[in-house]
Scaffold this motif. Structure first.
Motif, short mmCIF file in Angstrom:
data_model
loop_
_atom_site.label_atom_id
_atom_site.label_comp_id
_atom_site.label_asym_id
_atom_site.label_seq_id
_atom_site.Cartn_x
_atom_site.Cartn_y
_atom_site.Cartn_z
N GLU A 13 -9.31 12.63 55.07
CA GLU A 13 -10.30 13.53 54.48
C GLU A 13 -11.31 14.00 55.51
OE1 GLU A 13 -11.86 11.29 51.26
OE2 GLU A 13 -10.16 11.71 49.90
N SER A 157 -4.39 17.93 50.57
CA SER A 157 -5.09 16.71 50.16
C SER A 157 -4.83 15.62 51.18
CB SER A 157 -4.62 16.26 48.78
OG SER A 157 -3.28 15.78 48.85
N ALA A 158 -5.61 14.55 51.07
CA ALA A 158 -5.44 13.43 51.99
C ALA A 158 -4.06 12.80 51.85
CB ALA A 158 -6.53 12.40 51.74
#
Length: 362
Positions: A13, A157-158
């Motif tokens: 992130e 997304s992570a």
């Protein structure tokens, strides 16, 4: 079976946030001298396998060798412009066979001069190798813009590894005003190349129609090839190419994609469960069937998965994908009625392409 990578989501992130804020793209990492891949680019080992077959089949060397020894389809369009009906019939049959079995094929003698193709490749490379502060003017995650520069599509997304690739996206290229928003360093080359693409599309529209047993003007009447957009990809030299990908496996959403790739290679097509290298052919265009064509042909023509693996190389890879779709986003498309019969009932429902695109945030 290879074990999955353990993902540190918090680290990814932070990497993603810093990456987007830099507006420098993957090339910016290379320019900064990165020697180890940031974790956001590391793909699970199972995604990098050479086939999707069960392990017992993958270990069958004879089976794999047989599939990999198949000749990738190459179709010569020279006969399209001759007076020989036999030459045209032969091309139509080759397209039908390739579209049904591979979903991909090389096109040679298609009408776009080699100089034009090499010109757009040089121009796209020149854009991607501009100083970071110049490219940053076009960096945007707003994919509704006619022109934007970015590094991966959608909401990364992570949990989703990034691809090692930068892209200059140019949309609505059937509209002459769109060209004015393209960076000047490649604007004229894109315009000239797209004029050549128009000629190829005219030929393929007729040939695809005939390959389906329809009148040569059938697909043109449906407007399914009327809209053009382009993704100009740049795959920088990667310090650890065995850990990442240039393009995760996917199918294309529209009706047809025409791809120009350079000599570096790395494109693979999934055929009979095995990833097959698509050999670069100088002066060739790659045609690949996309999802909407599979729908309207009721599965007769195949939209197949493909991906880009990274090679240890001293040169960045350039590829230029032209996506063909409809300019009528409210029109429903479903299996062509003329292709349906008692033993060929529709297997797809009608799709409104505009709504279909929204699902993928395009």
């Amino acid at each position: 079976m290879a074990s999955s990578v353990v993902v540190d989501h918090s680290q990814r992130e932070m990497e993603i946030k810093a990456f987007h804020e830099s507006k420098a793209g993957v090339k910016g990492l290379v320019d900064a001298g990165v020697t180890k891949l940031p974790s956001m680019f590391i793909h699970p080992p199972e995604d990098l396998l050479s086939s999707s077959l069960p392990q017992e089949e993958e270990e069958d060397d004879e089976h794999l060798h047989k599939i990999r020894s198949l000749q990738f389809p190459v179709i010569d369009l020279t006969g399209f412009d001759t007076d020989s009906s036999e030459s045209r019939k032969e091309i139509v049959e080759e397209i039908r066979s390739a579209a049904e079995s591979w979903g991909f094929f090389q096109l040679v003698n298609h009408g776009i001069p080699l100089g034009v193709m090499e010109g757009i490749q040089r121009a796209v490379r020149a854009f991607h190798e501009l100083p970071q502060e110049e490219k940053a003017k076009w960096y945007s995650r707003d994919f509704s813009r006619k022109v934007n520069f970015f590094s991966f599509h959608g909401d990364l997304s992570a949990a989703t590894p990034a691809d090692w690739r930068d892209t200059l996206s140019c949309k609505t290229l059937q509209d002459p005003e769109s060209f004015e928003e393209i960076p000047q360093i490649c604007r004229e080359e894109v315009k000239e190349y797209m004029e050549g693409i128009d000629g190829v599309v005219m030929k393929l529209s007729e040939l695809f129609s005939e390959a389906l047993g329809l009148a040569s003007d059938y697909l043109a009447s449906t407007r399914c090839f009327n809209a053009r957009s382009m993704a100009c990809h740049y795959f920088p030299i990667c310090p650890e190419p065995h850990l990442t990908m240039g393009g995760t496996k996917h199918t294309d959403l529209g009706f047809l994609t025409l791809l120009l790739q350079d000599s570096v290679g790395g494109l693979q097509v999934l055929h009979q469960g095995v990833w097959i290298d698509v050999p670069p052919v100088k002066g060739a265009l790659l045609a690949n069937i996309a999802d909407m064509t599979q729908i309207i042909t009721n599965g007769k023509f195949k939209s197949v998965e493909h991906r880009v693996v990274l090679r240890p190389t001293v040169e960045p890879r350039i590829s230029i994908a032209c996506f063909l779709s409809t300019d009528d986003l409210d029109r429903p498309y479903g299996p062509i009625k003329e292709l349906l019969a008692q033993d060929n009932k529709p297997i797809y429902e009608q799709v409104i392409f505009g709504e279909y695109m929204k699902k993928y945030k395009l």
